[in-house]
Design a protein around this motif. Structure first.
Motif, PDB file in Angstrom:
ATOM      1  N   PHE A  49       0.819  -1.213   0.000  1.00  0.00           N
ATOM      2  CA  PHE A  49       0.000   0.000   0.000  1.00  0.00           C
ATOM      3  C   PHE A  49       0.853   1.263   0.000  1.00  0.00           C
ATOM      4  O   PHE A  49       0.314   2.362  -0.069  1.00  0.00           O
ATOM      5  N   ARG A  50       2.162   1.117   0.109  1.00  0.00           N
ATOM      6  CA  ARG A  50       3.087   2.252   0.053  1.00  0.00           C
ATOM      7  C   ARG A  50       4.319   1.894  -0.778  1.00  0.00           C
ATOM      8  O   ARG A  50       5.439   1.900  -0.280  1.00  0.00           O
ATOM      9  N   PRO A  51       4.118   1.559  -2.057  1.00  0.00           N
ATOM     10  CA  PRO A  51       5.263   1.155  -2.871  1.00  0.00           C
ATOM     11  C   PRO A  51       6.186   2.340  -3.164  1.00  0.00           C
ATOM     12  O   PRO A  51       5.730   3.488  -3.165  1.00  0.00           O
ATOM     13  N   PRO A  52       7.455   2.081  -3.416  1.00  0.00           N
ATOM     14  CA  PRO A  52       8.372   3.176  -3.744  1.00  0.00           C
ATOM     15  C   PRO A  52       8.022   3.783  -5.095  1.00  0.00           C
ATOM     16  O   PRO A  52       7.503   3.106  -5.976  1.00  0.00           O
ATOM     17  N   GLU A  97      -6.942  -5.441  -3.581  1.00  0.00           N
ATOM     18  CA  GLU A  97      -7.190  -5.331  -2.139  1.00  0.00           C
ATOM     19  C   GLU A  97      -7.693  -3.932  -1.775  1.00  0.00           C
ATOM     20  O   GLU A  97      -8.610  -3.783  -0.967  1.00  0.00           O
ATOM     21  N   LEU A  98      -7.067  -2.908  -2.364  1.00  0.00           N
ATOM     22  CA  LEU A  98      -7.478  -1.529  -2.094  1.00  0.00           C
ATOM     23  C   LEU A  98      -8.913  -1.289  -2.553  1.00  0.00           C
ATOM     24  O   LEU A  98      -9.682  -0.605  -1.873  1.00  0.00           O
ATOM     25  N   ALA A  99      -9.278  -1.862  -3.690  1.00  0.00           N
ATOM     26  CA  ALA A  99     -10.654  -1.723  -4.182  1.00  0.00           C
ATOM     27  C   ALA A  99     -11.634  -2.407  -3.226  1.00  0.00           C
ATOM     28  O   ALA A  99     -12.725  -1.876  -2.961  1.00  0.00           O
ATOM     29  N   ASP A 100     -11.251  -3.565  -2.694  1.00  0.00           N
ATOM     30  CA  ASP A 100     -12.096  -4.245  -1.710  1.00  0.00           C
ATOM     31  C   ASP A 100     -12.276  -3.372  -0.468  1.00  0.00           C
ATOM     32  O   ASP A 100     -13.384  -3.263   0.079  1.00  0.00           O
ATOM     33  N   ILE A 101     -11.196  -2.765  -0.021  1.00  0.00           N
ATOM     34  CA  ILE A 101     -11.257  -1.909   1.173  1.00  0.00           C
ATOM     35  C   ILE A 101     -12.143  -0.697   0.903  1.00  0.00           C
ATOM     36  O   ILE A 101     -12.986  -0.342   1.735  1.00  0.00           O
ATOM     37  N   ALA A 102     -11.970  -0.059  -0.250  1.00  0.00           N
ATOM     38  CA  ALA A 102     -12.808   1.101  -0.596  1.00  0.00           C
ATOM     39  C   ALA A 102     -14.274   0.686  -0.651  1.00  0.00           C
ATOM     40  O   ALA A 102     -15.153   1.416  -0.174  1.00  0.00           O
ATOM     41  N   GLY A 103     -14.550  -0.489  -1.204  1.00  0.00           N
ATOM     42  CA  GLY A 103     -15.922  -0.989  -1.262  1.00  0.00           C
ATOM     43  C   GLY A 103     -16.504  -1.241   0.108  1.00  0.00           C
ATOM     44  O   GLY A 103     -17.663  -0.913   0.378  1.00  0.00           O
ATOM     45  N   SER A 104     -15.698  -1.807   1.006  1.00  0.00           N
ATOM     46  CA  SER A 104     -16.207  -2.077   2.362  1.00  0.00           C
ATOM     47  C   SER A 104     -16.415  -0.785   3.144  1.00  0.00           C
ATOM     48  O   SER A 104     -17.360  -0.673   3.919  1.00  0.00           O
ATOM     49  N   GLU A 134      -8.964   8.680  -6.421  1.00  0.00           N
ATOM     50  CA  GLU A 134      -9.090   9.327  -7.731  1.00  0.00           C
ATOM     51  C   GLU A 134      -8.792   8.342  -8.858  1.00  0.00           C
ATOM     52  O   GLU A 134      -9.418   8.410  -9.923  1.00  0.00           O
ATOM     53  N   PHE A 135      -7.847   7.437  -8.640  1.00  0.00           N
ATOM     54  CA  PHE A 135      -7.580   6.387  -9.627  1.00  0.00           C
ATOM     55  C   PHE A 135      -8.823   5.530  -9.822  1.00  0.00           C
ATOM     56  O   PHE A 135      -9.213   5.237 -10.955  1.00  0.00           O
ATOM     57  N   PHE A 136      -9.468   5.141  -8.721  1.00  0.00           N
ATOM     58  CA  PHE A 136     -10.686   4.338  -8.821  1.00  0.00           C
ATOM     59  C   PHE A 136     -11.795   5.115  -9.538  1.00  0.00           C
ATOM     60  O   PHE A 136     -12.588   4.524 -10.280  1.00  0.00           O
ATOM     61  N   ASP A 137     -11.856   6.435  -9.327  1.00  0.00           N
ATOM     62  CA  ASP A 137     -12.817   7.264 -10.059  1.00  0.00           C
ATOM     63  C   ASP A 137     -12.497   7.232 -11.552  1.00  0.00           C
ATOM     64  O   ASP A 137     -13.392   7.089 -12.389  1.00  0.00           O
ATOM     65  N   LYS A 138     -11.232   7.350 -11.883  1.00  0.00           N
ATOM     66  CA  LYS A 138     -10.799   7.412 -13.287  1.00  0.00           C
ATOM     67  C   LYS A 138     -11.105   6.122 -14.047  1.00  0.00           C
ATOM     68  O   LYS A 138     -11.524   6.159 -15.199  1.00  0.00           O
ATOM     69  N   VAL A 139     -10.906   4.970 -13.391  1.00  0.00           N
ATOM     70  CA  VAL A 139     -11.136   3.689 -14.076  1.00  0.00           C
ATOM     71  C   VAL A 139     -12.602   3.247 -14.021  1.00  0.00           C
ATOM     72  O   VAL A 139     -12.954   2.236 -14.608  1.00  0.00           O
TER      73      VAL A 139
END
Length: 159
Positions: A49-52, A97-104, A134-139
């Motif tokens: 969740f915090r990649p370089p 995983e991030l999409a699942d978290i945003a959904g929950s 914003e990425f999830f909004d864009k896609v």
């Protein structure tokens, strides 16, 4: 960088040995980063969740940012990573995983995800949480309405 990695039959680092070190770097998404206690291996999986960012990888490896950027864009075309923000690439599994978290988060709040709770759930900063939303909004996974991000459809990374 990709040509150098593909053409190089030996491990990228002399201290590495074994089957994993004989794979091209693009296959295992690993690089070395200097740390206070010597060198440590940092992977996109461990810091999912915090990649370089591209510039950090380039400076750690001592290669041009453009070369790392081309490699990451190639990995994105292969479906291994997603470019969530400029020069900020996440593993596709982490995006799922991030999409699942945003959904929950949205489900708990009447269908609307907010940046503050999403940030708390993924334990990152506000700026990165907003970039991800914003990425999830864009896609097309979410739709922004004022400060809320409404779920539009099922998680496309789980389909």
């Amino acid at each position: 960088l990709l040509q150098r990695v593909e053409a190089q039959p030996t491990p990228l680092y002399p201290e590495e040995s074994g089957p994993a070190s004989e794979q091209p770097a693009r296959a295992r998404l690993t690089y070395r980063r200097p740390g206070r206690s010597g060198e440590r291996t940092a992977t996109l999986q461990r810091e999912r969740f915090r990649p370089p960012r591209v510039r950090d990888i380039a400076s750690d490896l001592g290669v041009a940012e453009a070369a790392v950027r081309r490699l990451m864009k190639l990995l994105a075309r292969m479906g291994r990573v997603e470019e969530v923000a400029h020069d900020h690439f996440f593993l596709t599994s982490a995006v799922a995983e991030l999409a699942d978290i945003a959904g929950s988060v949205a489900e708990r709040h009447g269908g609307a995800a907010r940046a503050a709770e999403f940030r708390d759930q993924i334990a990152t900063g506000r700026k990165l949480a907003i970039q991800i939303l914003e990425f999830f909004d864009k896609v097309g996974y979410l739709r922004r309405v004022r400060d809320d991000h409404l779920v539009r459809r099922a998680n496309p990374w789980r389909a």
